[in-house]
Design an enzyme around this catalytic site. Sequence first.
Site, short mmCIF file in Angstrom:
data_model
loop_
_atom_site.label_atom_id
_atom_site.label_comp_id
_atom_site.label_asym_id
_atom_site.label_seq_id
_atom_site.Cartn_x
_atom_site.Cartn_y
_atom_site.Cartn_z
N HIS A 209 40.45 45.93 44.88
CA HIS A 209 41.80 45.85 45.73
C HIS A 209 42.08 47.29 46.11
O HIS A 209 42.35 47.79 47.18
CB HIS A 209 43.06 45.12 45.24
N HIS B 89 38.86 39.33 36.35
CA HIS B 89 40.34 39.56 36.67
C HIS B 89 40.79 41.07 37.00
O HIS B 89 40.95 41.32 38.14
CB HIS B 89 41.31 39.11 35.61
N GLU B 90 40.24 41.85 35.87
CA GLU B 90 40.76 43.28 36.25
C GLU B 90 39.73 43.99 37.21
O GLU B 90 40.36 44.90 38.02
CB GLU B 90 40.51 44.15 34.93
N HIS C 160 41.36 43.63 40.50
CA HIS C 160 42.73 44.80 40.77
C HIS C 160 41.82 45.73 41.30
O HIS C 160 42.09 46.58 42.25
CB HIS C 160 43.35 44.84 39.61
#
Length: 649
Positions: free
Chosen positions: A447, A440-441, A444
């Site tokens: 991105h 998940h991190e 980020h």
Amino acid sequence: MSRFMSIEVELGSFLEDLTSKIKRCETLVEDLLKIETKTYQNFTGELGFATQELEDHFTPLSHINAVCNTERTQEIYAKALNDITLFYTKLSQNLDLYVANKEIRSNDATLSDLQKRSLDLTIQSYELSGADLERSLKDRLQEINIKESELSNDFSQNLIDANNEYELILTDPADLEGLLPSDLESAKFEDEGVTKYRFTLQLPSYLAYMTHGKNASIREELYRAYTTRSPQNAEIIDELMRLRDASSKILGFKNYASYSLETKMAKDESEVIGFLQNLLSHSQKQAKAELSELQTIAGKELKSFDVAYYSQKLKEQKFDIDEELYKNYFEQEQVIGGMFEFLHELFGVEFVKVETKLWHEDATAYDLVVNGELKARLYMDLSARKGKRGGAWMNDFDTHHTLRDGSTQLASAVVVCNFAPATATQASLLRHDDVVTLFHEMGHALHHLLSEVSLSDLSGVNGVEWDAVEFPSQFLENFAYDPSVLKKVAKHYKSKEVITDEMIAKLIESKNFQSALLMLRQLEFALFDMKLHSKLYQGEQIQTLLDEIRSETSLIPPPSYNKFQNGFSHIFAGGYAAGYYSYKYAEVLSADLYTHISDGKRLDLGLANKYREIILQGGGSKSMRDLFFDLMQREPDELALLSFSGIAS
């Protein structure tokens, strides 16, 4: 080509250097306003470069205060936060800057689409900061902004202190029944020749007992300690709510929720509440069935502190999943290496470890390379320790953008988690949930790191609507259940044996275990957040509101001593005030896209490449609504979230 920013912080001179940089920015503003013919390049862009340099100075301190927190960092950070908040508040309220940017937007026919979006968001920011208000109201907003930043910092610090201070020492073997050998090894220490076991409120330690500890009274003791942390935060919440309500009214909004939604994809409160209630109505029946199943295996009336324990028992029974066995396949370094291998396959990116001085021996650095070219740098700090803020997050350091001289500033970012640390006798073994968190991190981070946008205020995660910013992170976390990915990340830490197909099948089968109950929990947080900011609640009114929401979302009423809100840092010390719904709002996009890129057997690398080019490289260059349409050539499918979660629609 510019180097990456230094992450070292000179605490002794930090405040003096910050004051000097702020003064230079203030002088620059005066000089810029004297320019007769203002353009994006000579005015808006120049101010952007100056504030970016200021951020480059402040960001490392903010990071260090979160991961290596001491009394000294607290003191310096609190003072620096006050100074920089005052500067940005004055800057955002400067009427002359606001008018100048509006004139550039209206009169400059040479503006690119990117510059137009930058100006549109800049002008909106000035308006939402009260640039066109009378002096007395601006002064009041300044006071509010400074006080809000102080209170949010205090809220977070109180939680760090509470986590640091609490520990439960166990010595009786009966109290340790059920615990996994690896968790026992992590908790063990010697004290005057006596073997003892320490459990804290750091999540790896807390969850180790809550999910496996057989002694219900100890589970309740830990649960009570966790849910009553930082009672002083109740007063902070009251004051924050008063300040948020006051600032939104000054700016002409009926409440803080309306103010918050002004910069998001969702149109208004009714759309958000309707979206959440729709998910709730679709999830309740299945959630009740899931709870009934849990009650059956428990054979008693469940209390809040029982849920994690019996859920683990039921999961093991239904799917024959031995968590200790799985942890042996998720050694931290192996997981990282396997994840990097997968990302190379999916996006063509490589991560090369770099030896450089960092803030802690646990931290690591990697250069991100694409087609042999250095593109960005990734830092990681993944293990729990004293003095480190709980939870997991990505923090952006450098932002990819074009500098004054035409060269390119490369991006850098850090991924922070709180996994069980390695010891002298025990490797850092992760739960599969930890693997999901890491992915998940990393979503980020990608991105931010893969952005190709030339303007810093629209590059990476900058300029992305808050209710879309979770899209890339949620998208990537889904791959933590993908068979081909699991074969890369999951290898036995001793034998190096690849995880078996049978183990993978069980893990995938368990993916949506109690998904409706989990959905209700997230909806509880989101509804509480949105309704809390729809009018001014104070004191017991806040608990009453939460209890009313729980009557629909919490099938096991929590004990009266549970003060969850005092630890809800997402909305009181993070950026999610009147925005926690964003997790579910963005999950519609991520579920929709993921089902078209992976069917569990093969990857659509063509679509994955388009995703990288349009979404990841696009940053905030367009609204995420438009970028998603560019990618899929249609609007997102809201039902995709329910079906992907295994909830009948």
